[in-house]
Write a protein that holds these residues in place. Structure first.
Motif, PDB file in Angstrom:
ATOM      1  N   LYS A  10       0.859  -1.176   0.000  1.00  0.00           N
ATOM      2  CA  LYS A  10       0.000   0.000   0.000  1.00  0.00           C
ATOM      3  C   LYS A  10       0.894   1.223   0.000  1.00  0.00           C
ATOM      4  CE  LYS A  10      -3.958   2.038   2.267  1.00  0.00           C
ATOM      5  NZ  LYS A  10      -5.040   1.806   3.213  1.00  0.00           N
ATOM      6  N   VAL A  11       0.572   2.208  -0.847  1.00  0.00           N
ATOM      7  CA  VAL A  11       1.354   3.439  -0.932  1.00  0.00           C
ATOM      8  C   VAL A  11       0.922   4.344   0.214  1.00  0.00           C
ATOM      9  CG1 VAL A  11       1.967   5.408  -2.362  1.00  0.00           C
ATOM     10  CG2 VAL A  11       1.544   3.203  -3.418  1.00  0.00           C
ATOM     11  N   ILE A  12       1.893   4.837   1.006  1.00  0.00           N
ATOM     12  CA  ILE A  12       1.567   5.650   2.182  1.00  0.00           C
ATOM     13  C   ILE A  12       1.930   7.118   2.010  1.00  0.00           C
ATOM     14  CG2 ILE A  12       1.686   3.731   3.797  1.00  0.00           C
ATOM     15  CD1 ILE A  12       4.512   4.669   4.543  1.00  0.00           C
ATOM     16  N   ALA A  13       2.572   7.472   0.875  1.00  0.00           N
ATOM     17  CA  ALA A  13       2.936   8.873   0.645  1.00  0.00           C
ATOM     18  C   ALA A  13       3.016   9.138  -0.851  1.00  0.00           C
ATOM     19  CB  ALA A  13       4.271   9.187   1.303  1.00  0.00           C
ATOM     20  N   GLY A  14       2.800  10.382  -1.246  1.00  0.00           N
ATOM     21  CA  GLY A  14       2.902  10.769  -2.645  1.00  0.00           C
ATOM     22  C   GLY A  14       1.550  10.876  -3.315  1.00  0.00           C
ATOM     23  N   LYS A  15       1.564  11.068  -4.632  1.00  0.00           N
ATOM     24  CA  LYS A  15       0.312  11.290  -5.366  1.00  0.00           C
ATOM     25  C   LYS A  15      -0.565  10.049  -5.451  1.00  0.00           C
ATOM     26  CE  LYS A  15       2.036  10.344 -10.008  1.00  0.00           C
ATOM     27  NZ  LYS A  15       2.196  10.838 -11.347  1.00  0.00           N
ATOM     28  N   GLU A  16       0.002   8.863  -5.243  1.00  0.00           N
ATOM     29  CA  GLU A  16      -0.755   7.614  -5.301  1.00  0.00           C
ATOM     30  C   GLU A  16      -1.136   7.116  -3.901  1.00  0.00           C
ATOM     31  OE1 GLU A  16      -1.687   6.170  -8.131  1.00  0.00           O
ATOM     32  OE2 GLU A  16      -0.502   7.341  -9.527  1.00  0.00           O
ATOM     33  N   LYS A  17      -1.093   7.994  -2.895  1.00  0.00           N
ATOM     34  CA  LYS A  17      -1.334   7.634  -1.496  1.00  0.00           C
ATOM     35  C   LYS A  17      -2.674   6.917  -1.324  1.00  0.00           C
ATOM     36  CE  LYS A  17      -1.530   9.624   3.113  1.00  0.00           C
ATOM     37  NZ  LYS A  17      -1.357  10.831   3.916  1.00  0.00           N
ATOM     38  N   GLY A  18      -2.645   5.803  -0.594  1.00  0.00           N
ATOM     39  CA  GLY A  18      -3.864   5.046  -0.293  1.00  0.00           C
ATOM     40  C   GLY A  18      -4.150   3.912  -1.254  1.00  0.00           C
ATOM     41  N   ASN A  39       1.663   4.921 -10.302  1.00  0.00           N
ATOM     42  CA  ASN A  39       2.687   5.881 -10.717  1.00  0.00           C
ATOM     43  C   ASN A  39       2.959   5.780 -12.222  1.00  0.00           C
ATOM     44  OD1 ASN A  39       4.453   7.985 -10.176  1.00  0.00           O
ATOM     45  ND2 ASN A  39       6.173   6.621  -9.852  1.00  0.00           N
ATOM     46  N   ASN A  67       8.074   4.847   0.771  1.00  0.00           N
ATOM     47  CA  ASN A  67       6.714   5.332   0.550  1.00  0.00           C
ATOM     48  C   ASN A  67       5.697   4.210   0.364  1.00  0.00           C
ATOM     49  OD1 ASN A  67       7.599   7.960   0.713  1.00  0.00           O
ATOM     50  ND2 ASN A  67       7.919   8.149  -1.470  1.00  0.00           N
TER      51      ASN A  67
END
Length: 104
Positions: A10-18, A39, A67
């Protein structure tokens, strides 16, 4: 690195968060991972033998490993990773459930 190819993260930071996805590639030297379907970047390619027409191709870009967070296979929640030696082999342990992540 705590992430391996084929892991669900799971992405926890950046534009794809969540968002969640599966790891396609791991770059240990640069500490980056490529996650399937996340991404997305556009790359302009010239015509070649493999790509006859050329044009704009959309591919996955890399994300820094800090991330992303591994998803616990039992609970489905993001989890930190620990290591234990079980039967003479070092395995990854999910901190949320306490279960082994690596397949035996």
């Amino acid at each position: 690195m705590f992430v391996k190819t084929g892991d669900k993260v799971k992405v926890i930071a950046g534009k794809e968060k969540g968002k969640e996805g599966t790891v396609i590639k791991v770059d240990r030297k640069n500490n980056r991972v490529v996650v399937k379907g996340l991404n997305m970047i556009k790359k302009h390619e010239k015509p070649s033998q493999t790509n006859a027409n050329g044009g704009v191709v959309e591919t996955e870009g890399s994300i820094h490993a800090s991330n992303v967070m591994l998803v616990d296979p039992e609970s489905g929640k993001p989890t930190r990773i620990g290591h234990e030696v079980v039967d003479g082999k070092k395995v990854r342990i999910a901190k949320v459930s306490g279960k082994a992540i690596d397949k035996k």
